[in-house]
Design a protein around this motif. Structure first.
Motif, mmCIF file in Angstrom:
data_model
loop_
_atom_site.group_PDB
_atom_site.id
_atom_site.type_symbol
_atom_site.label_atom_id
_atom_site.label_comp_id
_atom_site.label_asym_id
_atom_site.label_seq_id
_atom_site.Cartn_x
_atom_site.Cartn_y
_atom_site.Cartn_z
ATOM 1 N N VAL A 24 0.857 -1.180 0.000
ATOM 2 C CA VAL A 24 0.000 0.000 0.000
ATOM 3 C C VAL A 24 0.897 1.234 0.000
ATOM 4 O O VAL A 24 1.799 1.357 0.828
ATOM 5 N N ARG A 25 0.641 2.131 -0.937
ATOM 6 C CA ARG A 25 1.465 3.331 -1.061
ATOM 7 C C ARG A 25 0.948 4.416 -0.115
ATOM 8 O O ARG A 25 -0.242 4.722 -0.088
ATOM 9 N N ILE A 26 1.862 4.999 0.656
ATOM 10 C CA ILE A 26 1.520 6.079 1.576
ATOM 11 C C ILE A 26 2.352 7.295 1.231
ATOM 12 O O ILE A 26 3.579 7.208 1.096
ATOM 13 N N LYS A 27 1.695 8.421 1.063
ATOM 14 C CA LYS A 27 2.390 9.693 0.900
ATOM 15 C C LYS A 27 2.641 10.258 2.286
ATOM 16 O O LYS A 27 1.715 10.491 3.054
ATOM 17 N N MET A 28 3.893 10.499 2.611
ATOM 18 C CA MET A 28 4.257 10.851 3.978
ATOM 19 C C MET A 28 3.752 12.241 4.367
ATOM 20 O O MET A 28 3.855 13.193 3.596
ATOM 21 N N ALA A 29 3.195 12.327 5.588
ATOM 22 C CA ALA A 29 2.760 13.600 6.154
ATOM 23 C C ALA A 29 3.634 14.022 7.321
ATOM 24 O O ALA A 29 3.906 15.209 7.509
ATOM 25 N N SER A 30 4.057 13.066 8.134
ATOM 26 C CA SER A 30 4.875 13.379 9.303
ATOM 27 C C SER A 30 5.660 12.146 9.716
ATOM 28 O O SER A 30 5.170 11.026 9.641
ATOM 29 N N ALA A 31 6.899 12.382 10.143
ATOM 30 C CA ALA A 31 7.745 11.300 10.638
ATOM 31 C C ALA A 31 8.504 11.816 11.855
ATOM 32 O O ALA A 31 9.198 12.831 11.782
ATOM 33 N N GLU A 54 8.236 5.999 13.148
ATOM 34 C CA GLU A 54 7.074 6.750 13.628
ATOM 35 C C GLU A 54 6.598 7.636 12.482
ATOM 36 O O GLU A 54 7.169 8.691 12.238
ATOM 37 N N PHE A 55 5.557 7.218 11.762
ATOM 38 C CA PHE A 55 5.151 8.049 10.636
ATOM 39 C C PHE A 55 3.691 7.834 10.269
ATOM 40 O O PHE A 55 3.053 6.855 10.671
ATOM 41 N N ALA A 56 3.189 8.802 9.521
ATOM 42 C CA ALA A 56 1.792 8.795 9.098
ATOM 43 C C ALA A 56 1.705 9.529 7.769
ATOM 44 O O ALA A 56 2.638 10.230 7.356
ATOM 45 N N GLY A 57 0.577 9.359 7.098
ATOM 46 C CA GLY A 57 0.428 10.018 5.808
ATOM 47 C C GLY A 57 -0.948 9.800 5.230
ATOM 48 O O GLY A 57 -1.930 9.623 5.954
ATOM 49 N N TRP A 58 -0.999 9.788 3.892
ATOM 50 C CA TRP A 58 -2.271 9.653 3.188
ATOM 51 C C TRP A 58 -2.184 8.522 2.170
ATOM 52 O O TRP A 58 -1.159 8.344 1.509
ATOM 53 N N LEU A 59 -3.266 7.785 2.053
ATOM 54 C CA LEU A 59 -3.377 6.795 0.988
ATOM 55 C C LEU A 59 -3.637 7.494 -0.345
ATOM 56 O O LEU A 59 -3.878 8.703 -0.397
ATOM 57 N N ASP A 60 -3.602 6.727 -1.427
ATOM 58 C CA ASP A 60 -3.822 7.316 -2.755
ATOM 59 C C ASP A 60 -5.179 7.999 -2.873
ATOM 60 O O ASP A 60 -5.339 8.954 -3.633
ATOM 61 N N ALA A 305 13.460 20.407 23.173
ATOM 62 C CA ALA A 305 12.899 19.411 22.259
ATOM 63 C C ALA A 305 12.224 18.285 23.033
ATOM 64 O O ALA A 305 12.774 17.765 24.007
ATOM 65 N N ILE A 306 11.035 17.905 22.595
ATOM 66 C CA ILE A 306 10.370 16.697 23.077
ATOM 67 C C ILE A 306 10.176 15.752 21.891
ATOM 68 O O ILE A 306 10.845 14.753 21.769
ATOM 69 N N LYS A 307 9.280 16.097 21.007
ATOM 70 C CA LYS A 307 9.140 15.328 19.765
ATOM 71 C C LYS A 307 9.483 16.229 18.581
ATOM 72 O O LYS A 307 8.858 17.272 18.366
ATOM 73 N N VAL A 308 10.469 15.801 17.827
ATOM 74 C CA VAL A 308 10.897 16.508 16.618
ATOM 75 C C VAL A 308 10.346 15.758 15.411
ATOM 76 O O VAL A 308 10.476 14.524 15.336
ATOM 77 N N VAL A 309 9.758 16.498 14.475
ATOM 78 C CA VAL A 309 9.048 15.889 13.353
ATOM 79 C C VAL A 309 9.618 16.390 12.034
ATOM 80 O O VAL A 309 9.920 17.579 11.882
ATOM 81 N N LEU A 310 9.761 15.473 11.091
ATOM 82 C CA LEU A 310 10.115 15.822 9.717
ATOM 83 C C LEU A 310 8.857 15.793 8.859
ATOM 84 O O LEU A 310 8.005 14.902 9.008
ATOM 85 N N GLU A 311 8.737 16.765 7.968
ATOM 86 C CA GLU A 311 7.580 16.867 7.088
ATOM 87 C C GLU A 311 8.048 17.054 5.640
ATOM 88 O O GLU A 311 9.123 17.620 5.415
ATOM 89 N N PRO A 312 7.266 16.606 4.654
ATOM 90 C CA PRO A 312 7.677 16.766 3.252
ATOM 91 C C PRO A 312 7.655 18.240 2.825
ATOM 92 O O PRO A 312 7.019 19.062 3.458
#
Length: 312
Positions: A24-31, A54-60, A305-312
């Motif tokens: 399943v392809r996921i477009k990354m929103a946050s990691a 640790e990541f989340a995103g959107w399906l197609d 810093a507590i939680k640092v997040v990378l975004e596209p």
């Protein structure tokens, strides 16, 4: 596409081929940058694959999802019991560690990894579902009830999500945190002041021998210590207090399933039910092109810093 990999010992954004094949392809929103990522990077364990569990995103089709980055073989007795986090196959197939993870523009995952997000949960914050799942699993093993008094040792992301889950269950919950940003986040999440009265459950979320000893001191006779922190070297047990108080130590690893319910689905629901959590815990957001800065910030707790997040 872009992906974050370890190059010469540093997290670096590189160009790689877009993923192809089954899944399943996921477009990354946050990691999120996890403390274990920092340790594994230092130990040279992240040299092959795209980083990020640790990541989340959107399906197609645009649906927002979080990701459960582990799975077992699915057929052994351990997996069938819902404890696939204990399956030997799991340790050989973890997204971001032993296969490509979520610090990339896109990632392919097995269908069972998909954790649908309920209304009210934003994919840009849903990298928190993974640490929430760790807390949900540990409390499930410990038999958390709303009438219990809970203390959390450690004010990092896992400690804060444990606080949030415990408060959501209705528990009077205190936290022991070292840094001002951690203390401020805990106040925003409804932490009670620490007292000298013993606690029914003490969560060890720091991963140190001193935190474990402190947990034993704070635990009531017959109480439980839940270990959510990761020990990267042997630790000394506070033997006298464990024995004299008959404290039950509950080691906890990742997340699993109890009957039809996955810990990660409970965690996703918790994210939607605690709307103040992302603002309290996510302290820094960096673009996907700045992983070195993100990792350096995550390693410097004194910077706030507590939680640092990378975004596209």
């Amino acid at each position: 596409m872009r992906a974050v990999r370890c190059v010469d010992g540093r997290p670096t954004t590189v160009e790689v081929a877009a993923p192809e094949g089954e899944g399943v392809r996921i477009k990354m929103a946050s990691a999120g940058v996890c403390g274990s990522d920092l340790h594994m990077l230092e130990l040279g364990m992240l040299n092959t694959f795209t980083i990020g569990h640790e990541f989340a995103g959107w399906l197609d089709d645009g649906r927002p999802v979080a990701i459960e980055p582990i799975h077992g073989c699915g057929t052994c007795e351990i997996c069938l019991a819902g404890d696939y986090n204990r399956c030997p196959i799991t340790l050989t197939d973890i997204a971001g560690i032993s296969r490509d993870g979520g610090m990339a523009d896109e990632v392919l995952m097995w269908p069972e990894a998909i954790v649908p997000l309920p209304s009210g949960a934003d994919a840009r914050d849903a990298c928190l579902v993974e640490p929430l799942g760790i807390a949900v699993h540990g409390f499930r093993l410990a038999g958390l009830r709303g009438d219990m008094r809970v203390a959390v040792i450690g004010g990092g992301a896992v400690g804060q999500t444990a606080l949030a889950v415990s408060r959501l269950a209705g528990c009077d919950t205190a936290i022991s945190a070292r840094h001002d940003a951690q203390k401020e986040a805990a106040e925003r999440l409804g932490a009670s002041p620490l007292t000298d009265e013993p606690y029914d459950i003490v969560v060890e979320a720091a991963g140190t021998a001193s935190a474990l000893a402190d947990a034993a001191k704070k635990c009531r006779p017959g109480g439980k210590i839940v270990i959510l922190g990761s020990y990267w070297e042997p630790v000394e047990l506070p033997g006298i207090e464990l024995s004299m108080k008959e404290i039950t130590v509950v080691p906890s690893s990742m997340y699993g399933r109890y009957g039809p319910t996955r810990d990660m689905d409970v965690a996703a629901a918790a994210l939607a039910q605690i709307p103040r959590l992302p603002d309290a815990v996510i302290t820094h957001r960096f673009p996907l092109d700045a992983p070195a800065e993100a990792f350096a910030t995550a390693a410097n707790r004194a910077s706030g810093a507590i939680k640092v997040v990378l975004e596209p």
